[in-house]
Design a protein around this motif. Structure first.
Motif, PDB file in Angstrom:
ATOM      1  N   LEU A  17       0.833  -1.201   0.000  1.00 10.97           N
ATOM      2  CA  LEU A  17       0.000   0.000   0.000  1.00 10.97           C
ATOM      3  C   LEU A  17       0.873   1.258   0.000  1.00 10.97           C
ATOM      4  O   LEU A  17       0.551   2.243  -0.655  1.00 10.97           O
ATOM      5  N   TYR A  21       0.519   3.948  -2.868  1.00  9.78           N
ATOM      6  CA  TYR A  21       0.054   5.294  -2.497  1.00  9.78           C
ATOM      7  C   TYR A  21       1.082   6.361  -2.852  1.00  9.78           C
ATOM      8  O   TYR A  21       0.742   7.414  -3.391  1.00  9.78           O
ATOM      9  N   SER A  26      -3.020   8.500  -4.377  1.00  8.87           N
ATOM     10  CA  SER A  26      -4.425   8.164  -4.133  1.00  8.87           C
ATOM     11  C   SER A  26      -4.493   6.852  -3.381  1.00  8.87           C
ATOM     12  O   SER A  26      -4.012   5.827  -3.870  1.00  8.87           O
ATOM     13  N   PHE A  27      -5.088   6.879  -2.195  1.00  6.65           N
ATOM     14  CA  PHE A  27      -5.208   5.649  -1.419  1.00  6.65           C
ATOM     15  C   PHE A  27      -6.169   4.678  -2.097  1.00  6.65           C
ATOM     16  O   PHE A  27      -5.942   3.466  -2.094  1.00  6.65           O
ATOM     17  N   ALA A  30      -4.336   3.020  -4.801  1.00  8.79           N
ATOM     18  CA  ALA A  30      -3.361   2.097  -4.219  1.00  8.79           C
ATOM     19  C   ALA A  30      -4.041   0.804  -3.785  1.00  8.79           C
ATOM     20  O   ALA A  30      -3.506  -0.289  -3.996  1.00  8.79           O
ATOM     21  N   GLU A  31      -5.219   0.922  -3.194  1.00  6.39           N
ATOM     22  CA  GLU A  31      -5.958  -0.283  -2.791  1.00  6.39           C
ATOM     23  C   GLU A  31      -6.323  -1.127  -4.011  1.00  6.39           C
ATOM     24  O   GLU A  31      -6.248  -2.365  -3.955  1.00  6.39           O
ATOM     25  N   VAL A  87      -4.422  10.988   3.882  1.00  3.39           N
ATOM     26  CA  VAL A  87      -4.628   9.695   4.546  1.00  3.39           C
ATOM     27  C   VAL A  87      -4.360   9.847   6.038  1.00  3.39           C
ATOM     28  O   VAL A  87      -3.337  10.425   6.436  1.00  3.39           O
ATOM     29  N   LEU A  94       1.358   2.597   5.964  1.00  2.00           N
ATOM     30  CA  LEU A  94       1.769   2.814   4.583  1.00  2.00           C
ATOM     31  C   LEU A  94       3.265   2.607   4.426  1.00  2.00           C
ATOM     32  O   LEU A  94       3.987   3.448   3.897  1.00  2.00           O
ATOM     33  N   ASN A 246      -0.939  11.971   6.824  1.00  3.63           N
ATOM     34  CA  ASN A 246       0.348  11.752   6.165  1.00  3.63           C
ATOM     35  C   ASN A 246       1.528  12.047   7.082  1.00  3.63           C
ATOM     36  O   ASN A 246       2.540  12.607   6.670  1.00  3.63           O
TER      37      ASN A 246
END
Length: 288
Positions: A17, A21, A26-27, A30-31, A87, A94, A246
């Motif tokens: 992840l 990311y 963009s989370f 990334a997912e 995030v 992360l 973050n």
């Protein structure tokens, strides 16, 4: 029931992840990349894999590069400035953030700057700076020679260095500026806000066409202070809460039904940049 296949993948999920990311900003993307990697992982004969982590890093990195290229085309038609998705790092893992260098690659300021890099440059920069992979391994992951990987890293660093120096703040002084920002915003004190800003401060707002936002960056300390107090003055009640985003203190601002996440870029005791994200697709997770 958890299988050994799941266990082998899940232990590497934070790193995967983190790579996705940092490469994509963009989370959600990334997912998606990590989910695609799981599908590929499930189809591999694991008895033949000597280094599962390296294989998974390779899969995610290549998938992320493909998605980066698509994302760059989509962002050409994005409404207003595009900013990275904030995030809550007090809730999400992360990848490594043990060193100042690793934490820097996770900051919203650096993620914003990395948008100027090509997909290969960004991939090399992330794998080297955040995950400390040797150039030989980066080359294997990205189908490059070690020399090419080194050259891309040097080029990426050169394109980022000057601006990165503008927000090289320690977490303590950053939090102090956030607290002062909150106090000035709550009281509507424009002069107090302006005192926090470097003269060449820039404010970006990202509504993505889904929420009210300025379509161009706002520059200069006086104009940024006027913009912020003008927005706040329209509401009788201001709900401004400090959260961790973050790896640094940031804020959630609620004005009636209007919600946004505000993060500051700071250096030398001043605010050099303000990121305001109100696109509901980007802040939904941070507001949970």
């Amino acid at each position: 029931m958890t299988t050994s296949l799941d266990t082998g993948f899940e232990q590497h999920r934070p790193v995967l992840l983190g790579i996705g990311y940092r490469m994509l900003g963009s989370f959600a993307d990334a997912e998606d990349v990590v989910q695609d990697a799981w599908i590929r992982w499930a189809g591999v004969d694991h008895e033949t894999v000597e280094n599962p982590r390296r294989l998974l890093v390779t899969i995610v990195s290549r998938l992320a590069i493909d998605r980066m290229r698509l994302a760059h085309r989509k962002r050409e038609t994005y409404v207003g400035p595009w900013l990275p998705e904030p995030v809550r790092t007090d809730r999400e893992e992360l990848g490594p953030a043990d060193t100042a260098q690793q934490r820097d690659t996770l900051s919203l300021a650096t993620l914003r700057l990395m948008e100027r890099l090509s997909a290969p440059e960004r991939a090399v920069f992330v794998l080297r700076e955040a995950f400390e992979l040797p150039y030989e391994e980066i080359g294997e992951v990205l189908h490059l020679t070690a020399a090419n990987a080194r050259q891309l890293h040097r080029r990426a660093g050169a394109r980022l260095t000057a601006d990165r120096e503008r927000f090289a703040a320690d977490p303590g002084s950053h939090r102090e500026l956030v607290d002062r920002f909150v106090e000035a915003a709550r009281t509507g004190d424009r002069d107090a806000l302006q005192e926090l800003f470097a003269q060449d401060v820039t404010l970006w707002t990202d509504g993505g066409g889904r929420s009210r936002a300025a379509l161009r960056p706002v520059r200069d300390a006086d104009r940024v202070a006027r913009f912020l107090t003008g927005v706040l003055a329209k509401y009788d009640e201001i709900d401004l809460t400090v959260i961790e985003v973050n790896g640094l203190a940031a804020m959630v601002l609620i004005l009636g039904e209007y919600r946004q996440v505000i993060s500051l870029e700071t250096a030398d005791g001043l605010v050099t940049g303000v990121q305001m994200v109100s696109n509901p697709d980007k802040i939904r997770r941070a507001l949970r």
